[in-house]
Write an enzyme that holds these catalytic residues in place. Sequence first.
Site, PDB file in Angstrom:
ATOM      1  N   LEU A   1     -95.522 -29.127  35.514  1.00  0.00           N
ATOM      2  CA  LEU A   1     -96.820 -28.806  36.140  1.00  0.00           C
ATOM      3  C   LEU A   1     -97.327 -29.925  37.044  1.00  0.00           C
ATOM      4  O   LEU A   1     -98.336 -29.760  37.725  1.00  0.00           O
ATOM      5  CB  LEU A   1     -97.861 -28.462  35.071  1.00  0.00           C
ATOM      6  CG  LEU A   1     -97.567 -27.196  34.256  1.00  0.00           C
ATOM      7  CD1 LEU A   1     -98.661 -26.945  33.226  1.00  0.00           C
ATOM      8  CD2 LEU A   1     -97.401 -25.978  35.158  1.00  0.00           C
ATOM      9  N   ARG A   2     -96.632 -31.069  37.026  1.00  0.00           N
ATOM     10  CA  ARG A   2     -96.862 -32.158  37.995  1.00  0.00           C
ATOM     11  C   ARG A   2     -98.162 -32.917  37.851  1.00  0.00           C
ATOM     12  O   ARG A   2     -98.448 -33.785  38.675  1.00  0.00           O
ATOM     13  CB  ARG A   2     -96.740 -31.647  39.437  1.00  0.00           C
ATOM     14  CG  ARG A   2     -95.446 -30.948  39.754  1.00  0.00           C
ATOM     15  CD  ARG A   2     -94.239 -31.835  39.537  1.00  0.00           C
ATOM     16  NE  ARG A   2     -93.015 -31.208  40.050  1.00  0.00           N
ATOM     17  CZ  ARG A   2     -91.813 -31.444  39.541  1.00  0.00           C
ATOM     18  NH1 ARG A   2     -91.671 -32.256  38.511  1.00  0.00           N
ATOM     19  NH2 ARG A   2     -90.746 -30.869  40.059  1.00  0.00           N
TER      20      ARG A   2
ATOM     21  N   ASN B   1     -81.277 -29.341  39.010  1.00  0.00           N
ATOM     22  CA  ASN B   1     -80.485 -30.047  38.021  1.00  0.00           C
ATOM     23  C   ASN B   1     -80.793 -29.498  36.630  1.00  0.00           C
ATOM     24  O   ASN B   1     -81.939 -29.590  36.203  1.00  0.00           O
ATOM     25  CB  ASN B   1     -80.812 -31.549  38.071  1.00  0.00           C
ATOM     26  CG  ASN B   1     -79.884 -32.354  37.195  1.00  0.00           C
ATOM     27  OD1 ASN B   1     -78.876 -31.846  36.716  1.00  0.00           O
ATOM     28  ND2 ASN B   1     -80.236 -33.615  36.982  1.00  0.00           N
TER      29      ASN B   1
ATOM     30  N   ASP C   1     -87.749 -23.686  33.888  1.00  0.00           N
ATOM     31  CA  ASP C   1     -87.616 -25.015  34.512  1.00  0.00           C
ATOM     32  C   ASP C   1     -88.360 -25.035  35.853  1.00  0.00           C
ATOM     33  O   ASP C   1     -87.912 -25.660  36.817  1.00  0.00           O
ATOM     34  CB  ASP C   1     -86.147 -25.413  34.679  1.00  0.00           C
ATOM     35  CG  ASP C   1     -85.972 -26.907  34.954  1.00  0.00           C
ATOM     36  OD1 ASP C   1     -86.967 -27.665  34.875  1.00  0.00           O
ATOM     37  OD2 ASP C   1     -84.836 -27.320  35.255  1.00  0.00           O
TER      38      ASP C   1
HETATM   39  O1  DOR Z   1     -84.201 -29.403  38.820  1.00  0.00           O
HETATM   40  C1  DOR Z   1     -84.846 -30.144  38.115  1.00  0.00           C
HETATM   41  N1  DOR Z   1     -86.109 -30.472  38.417  1.00  0.00           N
HETATM   42  N2  DOR Z   1     -84.276 -30.656  37.033  1.00  0.00           N
HETATM   43  C2  DOR Z   1     -84.872 -31.585  36.291  1.00  0.00           C
HETATM   44  O2  DOR Z   1     -84.295 -32.012  35.328  1.00  0.00           O
HETATM   45  C3  DOR Z   1     -86.176 -32.124  36.659  1.00  0.00           C
HETATM   46  C4  DOR Z   1     -86.918 -31.164  37.490  1.00  0.00           C
HETATM   47  C5  DOR Z   1     -88.084 -31.780  38.190  1.00  0.00           C
HETATM   48  O3  DOR Z   1     -88.913 -32.430  37.541  1.00  0.00           O
HETATM   49  O4  DOR Z   1     -88.228 -31.574  39.405  1.00  0.00           O
HETATM   50 ZN    ZN Z   2     -84.168 -31.063  32.847  1.00  0.00          ZN
END
Ligand code: DOR
Ligand code: ZN
Length: 428
Positions: free
Chosen positions: A66-67, A281, A308
């Site tokens: 959520l940043r 990722n 994710d």
């Molecule tokens: O794609 C991803 N984004 N993988 C992660 O492990 C972290 C995440 C992110 O915080 O942007």
């Molecule tokens: Zn992750």
Amino acid sequence: MKALLIRGGRVIDPAGGRDEPRDVLLRDGKIAAIENPGKIKAPDAEVFNAKGLVVAPGLIDIHVHLREPGQGYKETIATGTAAAAAGGFTTVCAMPNTVPVNDAPEITRWMQAPERGASIRVLPIAAATRGSMGEALTDYAALKEAGAIAVTDDGKPILGDAIMLETLRAAAPLGLPVIQHAEDTRLTGGGSMNAGALAFRLGLRGMPVEAESSLVERDIALLRQVRGAHLHVAHLSTRKALDAVRAARKQGLHVTCEVTPHHFALTEERIGLYDTNAKMNPPLRAESDRAAMIEGILDGTVDAIATDHAPHATHEKEQEFERAPNGITGLEIALGLAMQVLHVRHKMPLARVLALLSSRPAEALGLKGLGGLAVGSAANVVVFDPAEKWVFRAAESRSKSKNTPFDGWELQGRVRLTVSEGRIAYRR
Ligand code: DOR
Ligand code: ZN
């Protein structure tokens, strides 16, 4: 708060084994009654006509970014939860790779404060190590007391054997799951997509499947040594890692795992000519791994679908592929993708698809009182049209960020109403 009568829908409650026409009354933030159509008399209630629609437990996403604090230009708790509500979610578990990292009770509390403007419930997941540096444990008891429901260093793995063992030992007596972002970064350094022929052709350094599976295998070996510990594998993406989870579970170990919609819907081919909206990722994998995710979902090995959701600003994604950050948004399309791929294409019964987005993630992370439609429980409900086909437009997203490989995709299953603890969080 006005009472709400959801009338004439097909009520599917996977946890309660219910799939039948019923009316549902929500009052004072609780599910007050579920009765045969026409039986509930509530003249004071607002009526929502759910004819032809499915009424289900509010969806639960156990893996979102959520940043906030710190990166409100990508997303805020308010915008992220608005996107979640539009996707039918009433609970999201927020990852700790914020700025600063959520490694302290004050931050965990700050994220849940009413001032953040969340339209649904946010359950923080705290950092497993200070600053997620992989060196010293955070204070798990204090973080749990502040509302954290699990620990992880997501975004990074907990790499060292000794610190991972310590983490499992400290979390076990508190009943906190340890969530691992399984990536042996000694094998992935500098990589930006799945390793293989396609990466070779594109001239990009690759991230081998073994980087995921070897860390899952290592974690399972450590888990064996700690009575009562619970390992949860985040965004599992490879057949090898899935096989390791399946085998460990057969031996009675407490291992759970989640898979993202993009890892069961897409392959690395989606990268095309360096589309950074297909960079995340773990990376999109080859078709055999994607097929394995479907198999694991169908055979029950996979406990949860988790998005994710990882918002990034346009200027960050508009860079050379290797420089662009990892991550894509996902909250508004998870249900539509699950419906389309799992229910329509793979004939998975609707109740089982919904279980992967509600009761099973709740069970996986021990979220008590969530993920079902029991009378007396919190009024967390989603109403959606299982047959409606629609086109997802990133530009219309409620998320602050538009980094998605699904812009323009036709999906099936559209949310009409999301109620969070009795309040309407989204309505279309
Ligand atoms: O794609 C991803 N984004 N993988 C992660 O492990 C972290 C995440 C992110 O915080 O942007
Ligand atoms: Zn992750």
